[in-house]
Design a protein around this motif. Structure first.
Motif, PDB file in Angstrom:
ATOM      1  N   ALA A  14       5.208   4.193  35.589  1.00 52.58           N
ATOM      2  CA  ALA A  14       5.574   5.866  35.117  1.00 52.58           C
ATOM      3  C   ALA A  14       4.725   6.837  35.927  1.00 52.58           C
ATOM      4  O   ALA A  14       5.095   7.998  36.255  1.00 52.58           O
ATOM      5  N   VAL A  15       3.864   6.415  36.164  1.00 51.33           N
ATOM      6  CA  VAL A  15       3.028   7.182  37.104  1.00 51.33           C
ATOM      7  C   VAL A  15       3.873   7.451  38.463  1.00 51.33           C
ATOM      8  O   VAL A  15       3.689   8.329  39.186  1.00 51.33           O
ATOM      9  N   GLY A  16       4.648   5.896  38.621  1.00 48.03           N
ATOM     10  CA  GLY A  16       5.397   5.641  39.759  1.00 48.03           C
ATOM     11  C   GLY A  16       6.231   7.125  40.343  1.00 48.03           C
ATOM     12  O   GLY A  16       6.214   7.002  41.053  1.00 48.03           O
ATOM     13  N   LEU A  17       6.224   6.943  38.664  1.00 43.06           N
ATOM     14  CA  LEU A  17       8.410   8.012  39.094  1.00 43.06           C
ATOM     15  C   LEU A  17       7.860   9.458  39.472  1.00 43.06           C
ATOM     16  O   LEU A  17       8.139   9.815  39.858  1.00 43.06           O
ATOM     17  N   GLU A  18       6.440   9.547  38.712  1.00 41.91           N
ATOM     18  CA  GLU A  18       5.363  10.779  38.258  1.00 41.91           C
ATOM     19  C   GLU A  18       6.210  11.213  40.711  1.00 41.91           C
ATOM     20  O   GLU A  18       6.053  12.199  41.335  1.00 41.91           O
ATOM     21  N   ARG A  19       5.266  10.451  40.724  1.00 41.21           N
ATOM     22  CA  ARG A  19       5.409   9.655  42.654  1.00 41.21           C
ATOM     23  C   ARG A  19       6.505  10.343  42.608  1.00 41.21           C
ATOM     24  O   ARG A  19       6.878  11.284  44.018  1.00 41.21           O
ATOM     25  N   LEU A  20       7.567  10.073  42.566  1.00 42.59           N
ATOM     26  CA  LEU A  20       8.934  10.410  43.604  1.00 42.59           C
ATOM     27  C   LEU A  20       8.900  11.673  43.108  1.00 42.59           C
ATOM     28  O   LEU A  20       9.329  12.248  44.347  1.00 42.59           O
ATOM     29  N   ALA A  21       8.699  12.298  41.499  1.00 47.39           N
ATOM     30  CA  ALA A  21       9.421  13.492  41.237  1.00 47.39           C
ATOM     31  C   ALA A  21       8.159  14.398  42.014  1.00 47.39           C
ATOM     32  O   ALA A  21       8.552  15.278  43.183  1.00 47.39           O
ATOM     33  N   GLU A  22       6.839  14.155  43.159  1.00 47.16           N
ATOM     34  CA  GLU A  22       6.373  14.914  43.746  1.00 47.16           C
ATOM     35  C   GLU A  22       6.960  14.964  44.961  1.00 47.16           C
ATOM     36  O   GLU A  22       6.824  15.746  45.919  1.00 47.16           O
TER      37      GLU A  22
END
Length: 176
Positions: A14-22
């Motif tokens: 989920a943190v990785g997906l947040e990074r992709l959103a960033e």
């Protein structure tokens, strides 16, 4: 893989997906900045930053699974709270800076320095979020080697990044 390891892996994903959103937001903001004459600084350290942040995510999961790190509730739950608070601070920074926020150092000539939101309280709140998250995320599941390694390497990287950013913004040490 135990249930707690699986749940930890989901958290890290989920943190990785947040990074992709960033990265999506950052790419859009970079285009906006370059269209207005934005000048990029410090391109050399950016790939190192991406590698280090990727290594944090991969390293945390690998350490938990390979070293069979336990979930210790007295440590894990407070660290999860810190991870969530760091995410909140990060997105407060992003929303406060608006289109001036970027994962790269791109300065638009004539754009004013933002002094609202968390920036009215401290100079580099996003880096506070990064430091807290980099320490807390692995410690949710006692991945202390990853937490320590990331923290040391990230502090070295931030010493370069903050210097580049402040020079690009025309700031001097000690200035508000």
């Amino acid at each position: 893989m135990t249930t707690s390891q699986l749940l930890f892996t989901v958290l890290v994903a989920a943190v990785g997906l947040e990074r992709l959103a960033e990265m999506v937001v950052s790419k859009r903001h970079a285009a906006w900045a370059f269209a207005r004459g934005g000048v990029e600084s410090g391109r050399g350290h950016f790939p190192v930053m991406v590698l280090l942040h990727t290594a944090l995510l991969v390293g945390a999961v690998v350490e938990v699974v390979v070293a069979d790190r336990p979930f210790v509730p007295g440590l894990g739950w407070p660290m999860l709270v810190l991870v969530l608070l760091a995410q909140g601070l990060r997105w407060w920074c992003i929303s406060t800076l608006g289109q001036q926020w970027n994962t790269r150092v791109i300065v638009v000539p004539g754009a004013s320095l933002v002094a609202a939101g968390p920036y009215r309280l401290m100079r580099h709140p996003n880096y506070v979020a990064v430091v807290v998250e980099g320490l807390a995320l692995p410690l949710v599941h006692t991945a202390w080697v990853t937490a320590a390694a990331f923290t040391v390497l990230n502090l070295l990287l931030l010493s370069v990044r903050i210097r580049v950013e402040e020079q690009a913004l025309g700031l001097r040490a000690g200035a508000a």
